[in-house]
Scaffold this active site. Structure first.
Site, mmCIF file in Angstrom:
data_model
loop_
_atom_site.group_PDB
_atom_site.id
_atom_site.type_symbol
_atom_site.label_atom_id
_atom_site.label_comp_id
_atom_site.label_asym_id
_atom_site.label_seq_id
_atom_site.Cartn_x
_atom_site.Cartn_y
_atom_site.Cartn_z
ATOM 1 N N LYS A 86 65.688 26.403 -19.607
ATOM 2 C CA LYS A 86 66.713 25.533 -19.022
ATOM 3 C C LYS A 86 66.095 24.372 -18.271
ATOM 4 C CE LYS A 86 70.634 28.611 -19.006
ATOM 5 N NZ LYS A 86 71.788 29.172 -18.335
ATOM 6 N N LYS A 99 72.097 31.656 -31.455
ATOM 7 C CA LYS A 99 73.189 32.503 -30.948
ATOM 8 C C LYS A 99 74.475 31.679 -30.792
ATOM 9 C CE LYS A 99 73.682 33.668 -26.482
ATOM 10 N NZ LYS A 99 73.624 34.275 -25.157
ATOM 11 N N LYS A 156 79.002 29.786 -25.718
ATOM 12 C CA LYS A 156 80.187 29.095 -25.201
ATOM 13 C C LYS A 156 79.879 27.665 -24.788
ATOM 14 C CE LYS A 156 80.160 31.888 -20.917
ATOM 15 N NZ LYS A 156 78.854 31.609 -20.324
HETATM 16 P P1 ATP Z 1 75.854 29.862 -21.933
HETATM 17 O O1 ATP Z 1 76.086 29.195 -23.221
HETATM 18 O O2 ATP Z 1 76.808 29.472 -20.854
HETATM 19 O O3 ATP Z 1 74.417 29.877 -21.514
HETATM 20 P P2 ATP Z 1 76.377 32.177 -23.448
HETATM 21 O O4 ATP Z 1 77.680 31.883 -24.070
HETATM 22 O O5 ATP Z 1 75.172 32.063 -24.305
HETATM 23 O O6 ATP Z 1 76.200 31.372 -22.132
HETATM 24 P P3 ATP Z 1 76.339 34.298 -21.502
HETATM 25 O O7 ATP Z 1 77.499 33.917 -20.687
HETATM 26 O O8 ATP Z 1 74.975 34.113 -20.965
HETATM 27 O O9 ATP Z 1 76.430 33.646 -22.938
HETATM 28 O O10 ATP Z 1 76.531 35.779 -22.004
HETATM 29 C C1 ATP Z 1 76.970 36.866 -21.261
HETATM 30 C C2 ATP Z 1 76.675 38.103 -22.083
HETATM 31 O O11 ATP Z 1 77.441 38.038 -23.290
HETATM 32 C C3 ATP Z 1 75.209 38.186 -22.490
HETATM 33 O O12 ATP Z 1 74.527 39.173 -21.762
HETATM 34 C C4 ATP Z 1 75.239 38.582 -23.944
HETATM 35 O O13 ATP Z 1 74.939 39.936 -24.076
HETATM 36 C C5 ATP Z 1 76.672 38.413 -24.400
HETATM 37 N N1 ATP Z 1 76.737 37.398 -25.448
HETATM 38 C C6 ATP Z 1 76.954 36.073 -25.297
HETATM 39 N N2 ATP Z 1 76.960 35.436 -26.483
HETATM 40 C C7 ATP Z 1 76.739 36.385 -27.414
HETATM 41 C C8 ATP Z 1 76.599 36.375 -28.847
HETATM 42 N N3 ATP Z 1 76.707 35.266 -29.553
HETATM 43 N N4 ATP Z 1 76.397 37.543 -29.491
HETATM 44 C C9 ATP Z 1 76.294 38.676 -28.788
HETATM 45 N N5 ATP Z 1 76.386 38.769 -27.450
HETATM 46 C C10 ATP Z 1 76.597 37.646 -26.761
#
Ligand code: ATP
Ligand code: LTN
Length: 336
Positions: A119, A201, A204
């Site tokens: 980041k 991945k 959001k």
């Molecule tokens: P950001 O984009 O805001 O960094 P993010 O959408 O990648 O966040 P987080 O909010 O960090 O996701 O995720 C919270 C939890 O949800 C994580 O611990 C992860 O296990 C799960 N998660 C998020 N995105 C996925 C995905 N695409 N597949 C599986 N698990 C996910």
């Protein structure tokens, strides 16, 4: 109270930052497991708004997203009667414990964190001290509730290691105070990838909305996104992890229908990508529809949502206060 209710279950805690609309990735990788875990654990589920401000947030958006996330937790099966559902900033002990633990954390321990390195490389002006000490706040979240286990994705494993180290360090320096938490990483197959770049991945915070299935997307939007999903060369519907695009669609079909990968391969033997994508689109839309409807209903009932979150914060606060008072005493802070 029955005998069963008297037996103390192991404690788990987890959280999600309210920085965007939750995706089908969160359902597959977090919320689905969280909801199942309610049978066997005492669960604390948190909306990590303090963590959210490590990246700049518009105040009005943060307020909305916090309530959106809470409503979505419930729509996805988190039962506020059985689990403690709360907003992190409502329990001030999180920030209070963070200070004490920060004074026990080496600079090197935080600067080694992969998430911090990633980041902070993206944009230098966004690197703030909060982003650096993010894992110390996360350790406080976990240790305040004496969590036995923490369900998180692989990407959070390093942060959890720090929580364990800090728990051990405090316990050894003073006397046993914290439970040392275990990671609880769900089995593979639960990771949902971006529809436009299946090597990444689904996230959001992706700028490209067609990469992401939001849990608020309508049937039509879902079907269209899946229709336009990037697939690999070839035409077989085979669960080969190297064919990332098709593998991801098979995972989504499996998630939405409960069918095994083998059953899916048999069902689509000799059929083309077009037909498969249409089936995945229908299945995912049907799977998300009841969640979206429940979410919309809840989201229109602000009063109920606030009541649930206030009750959650009171329950969480009682547990957190007990731990913090031990920590303060052992640290040498006077209390009169
Ligand atoms: P950001 O984009 O805001 O960094 P993010 O959408 O990648 O966040 P987080 O909010 O960090 O996701 O995720 C919270 C939890 O949800 C994580 O611990 C992860 O296990 C799960 N998660 C998020 N995105 C996925 C995905 N695409 N597949 C599986 N698990 C996910
Ligand atoms: N950093 C986590 C969210 C989070 C969390 C926690 C997860 C904040 N505090 C405590 C587990 C336990 C993430 O997944 N982005």
């Amino acid at each position: 109270m029955t005998e069963n209710e008297n037996i103390k279950k192991p404690v788990i805690l987890s959280g999600i930052t309210p920085t965007g609309i939750l995706t089908i990735g969160h359902l597959a990788g977090a919320l689905k497991n969280w909801s199942q875990m309610q049978n066997d654990f005492d669960c604390y589920y948190m909306i990590a708004d303090l963590h959210a401000i490590t990246a700049r947030q518009k105040p009005a958006d943060l307020r909305l997203r916090t309530l959106d996330t809470a409503a979505m937790f419930i729509a996805c099966g988190i039962d506020p009667e059985r689990s403690v559902l709360f907003i992190q900033s409502h329990v001030p002990e999180h920030t209070q414990l963070t200070w004490v633990l920060s004074c026990l954390t080496g600079m090197g321990e935080c600067s080694r964190m992969t998430q911090f390195k990633d980041k902070s490389q993206k944009s230098e002006e966004s690197v703030n001290v909060g982003l650096f000490s993010y894992p110390v706040l996360m350790a406080s979240d976990i240790l305040l509730y004496q969590a036995d286990a923490v369900p998180v994705g692989e990407d959070q494993k390093q942060h959890l290691e720090l929580s364990r180290d800090l728990a051990n360090r405090f316990n050894n320096l003073y006397s046993p105070t914290f439970k040392v938490p275990e990671p609880y990483i769900p089995k593979i197959g639960a990771r949902i990838m971006s529809l436009q770049d299946p090597s990444k991945k689904m996230s959001k915070s992706d700028d490209n909305q067609s990469s992401v299935i939001y849990l608020t997307d309508t049937d039509e939007v879902i079907k269209n996104k899946i229709k336009r999903a990037v697939t690999d060369s070839g035409s077989d519907i085979k669960a080969n992890p190297e064919k990332q695009g098709i593998y991801n669609l098979i995972t989504l079909y499996h998630l939405s229908t409960g069918k095994s990968f083998e059953e899916i391969e048999i069902e689509f033997e000799g059929k083309g990508y077009g037909e498969f994508k249409a089936a995945v689109g229908n299945a995912v839309a049907g799977f998300i529809r009841p969640l979206r409807e429940k979410y919309e209903q809840l989201r229109h009932d602000d009063k109920l949502l606030k009541e649930i979150l206030m009750t959650g914060a009171e329950k969480a606060g009682r547990t957190a206060a007990k731990t913090l008072s031990k920590v303060y005493k052992k640290t040498g802070f006077l209390s009169f």
